[in-house]
Design an enzyme around this catalytic site. Structure first.
Site, PDB file in Angstrom:
ATOM      1  N   ASP A  69       2.266   2.023  30.699  1.00  0.00           N
ATOM      2  CA  ASP A  69       3.396   2.058  31.611  1.00  0.00           C
ATOM      3  C   ASP A  69       3.711   0.616  31.923  1.00  0.00           C
ATOM      4  OD1 ASP A  69       5.165   4.064  32.939  1.00  0.00           O
ATOM      5  OD2 ASP A  69       4.744   2.744  34.620  1.00  0.00           O
ATOM      6  N   GLY A 153      15.043  -2.854  25.528  1.00  0.00           N
ATOM      7  CA  GLY A 153      15.054  -2.861  26.996  1.00  0.00           C
ATOM      8  C   GLY A 153      15.668  -4.129  27.578  1.00  0.00           C
ATOM      9  N   ASP A 155      14.677  -7.159  27.235  1.00  0.00           N
ATOM     10  CA  ASP A 155      14.327  -8.372  26.479  1.00  0.00           C
ATOM     11  C   ASP A 155      15.421  -9.449  26.494  1.00  0.00           C
ATOM     12  OD1 ASP A 155      11.780  -7.631  25.815  1.00  0.00           O
ATOM     13  OD2 ASP A 155      12.233  -7.033  23.761  1.00  0.00           O
TER      14      ASP A 155
HETATM   15  P1  IMP Z   1       8.102   3.346  30.914  1.00  0.00           P
HETATM   16  O1  IMP Z   1       6.824   2.552  30.828  1.00  0.00           O
HETATM   17  O2  IMP Z   1       8.247   4.307  29.798  1.00  0.00           O
HETATM   18  O3  IMP Z   1       8.345   3.895  32.274  1.00  0.00           O
HETATM   19  O4  IMP Z   1       9.292   2.341  30.631  1.00  0.00           O
HETATM   20  C1  IMP Z   1       9.193   1.005  30.954  1.00  0.00           C
HETATM   21  C2  IMP Z   1      10.550   0.365  30.871  1.00  0.00           C
HETATM   22  O5  IMP Z   1      10.358  -1.012  31.210  1.00  0.00           O
HETATM   23  C3  IMP Z   1      11.136   0.343  29.471  1.00  0.00           C
HETATM   24  O6  IMP Z   1      11.931   1.445  29.203  1.00  0.00           O
HETATM   25  C4  IMP Z   1      11.967  -0.918  29.537  1.00  0.00           C
HETATM   26  O7  IMP Z   1      13.118  -0.677  30.265  1.00  0.00           O
HETATM   27  C5  IMP Z   1      11.110  -1.833  30.376  1.00  0.00           C
HETATM   28  N1  IMP Z   1      10.207  -2.612  29.539  1.00  0.00           N
HETATM   29  C6  IMP Z   1       8.860  -2.519  29.462  1.00  0.00           C
HETATM   30  N2  IMP Z   1       8.367  -3.389  28.570  1.00  0.00           N
HETATM   31  C7  IMP Z   1       9.434  -4.049  28.068  1.00  0.00           C
HETATM   32  C8  IMP Z   1       9.556  -5.080  27.088  1.00  0.00           C
HETATM   33  O8  IMP Z   1       8.602  -5.548  26.468  1.00  0.00           O
HETATM   34  N3  IMP Z   1      10.808  -5.498  26.874  1.00  0.00           N
HETATM   35  C9  IMP Z   1      11.892  -5.011  27.510  1.00  0.00           C
HETATM   36  N4  IMP Z   1      11.846  -4.041  28.413  1.00  0.00           N
HETATM   37  C10 IMP Z   1      10.608  -3.569  28.690  1.00  0.00           C
END
Ligand code: IMP
Length: 197
Positions: A69, A153, A155
């Protein structure tokens, strides 16, 4: 060794695969296994949500499962969107719009106050159902505009120095990213974990 990754996010799965491959760990995603379970991420911390996801898929398969997460914590927003990063502006809002919303929220925020961090918790459940958590943090800043074409995401607006995560090569991102750090800590601990009686 094969481990199930409790994610449907293809960007994350690619990163798991390339960071763990050198340690001889092959990963399979939920979609590869035709698992379409919708897991409610109702935890208040990255740790809670990673544990919820890994335990749900372990309960279904009885196999070794790893989940992450992660999210973007912006200091000027009191740590938001944080655990709600995927749901910021609504789950279905595409990332270009999420990014535009975030830039709008920060439009009056000066450069020195645009500090942020990406955080990641990796939670591993072994075949016996025992769980282990690992954390990785990557400090950076939120830029004023997108830079680069790679990644996923947030990035394009997360900067480490002059470069955004989207303008780094895969190797450069993995070397400093929250997920890279947490996954390497996990991979380092794994031999000892698997040897436990
Ligand atoms: P979850 O862990 O599935 O709740 O989602 C985490 C969210 O954080 C992702 O959908 C992205 O929006 C963001 N996120 C997490 N890690 C990254 C990354 O390495 N790059 C860009 N966005 C990230």
């Amino acid at each position: 060794m094969e481990i199930i990754v409790a994610t449907k996010n293809k960007g994350k799965l690619r990163e798991f695969s390339r960071i763990l491959a050198p340690m001889d760990i092959q990963v399979v995603g939920m979609e590869d296994l035709d698992i379409h379970l919708d897991i409610e991420e109702n935890g208040e911390t990255f740790y809670d949500n990673a544990k919820i996801k890994a335990e749900a898929i372990h309960a279904l398969t009885g196999k070794a499962v790893v989940a992450d997460d992660s999210g973007l914590c912006v200091d000027a927003l009191g740590g938001r969107p944080g655990v709600y990063s995927a749901r910021y502006g609504g789950e279905d809002l595409p990332y270009p719009q999420k990014i535009a919303m975030l830039l709008e929220e920060l439009k009056d925020c000066p450069p020195e106050k645009r500090t942020a961090q990406f955080a990641c918790v990796i939670y591993f459940v072994d075949e016996k159902g025992r769980g282990y958590g690992f954390e990785g943090i990557c400090p950076g800043t939120i830029g004023y505009q997108c830079k680069g074409e790679r990644g996923f995401g947030y990035d394009p607006i997360f900067y480490v120095g002059e470069e955004s995560f989207s303008s780094l090569t895969d190797e450069q991102k993995d070397a400093c990213s929250h997920r890279g750090k947490a996954l390497r800590a996990f991979a380092q601990a794994l031999p000892e974990i698997l040897n436990r009686p």
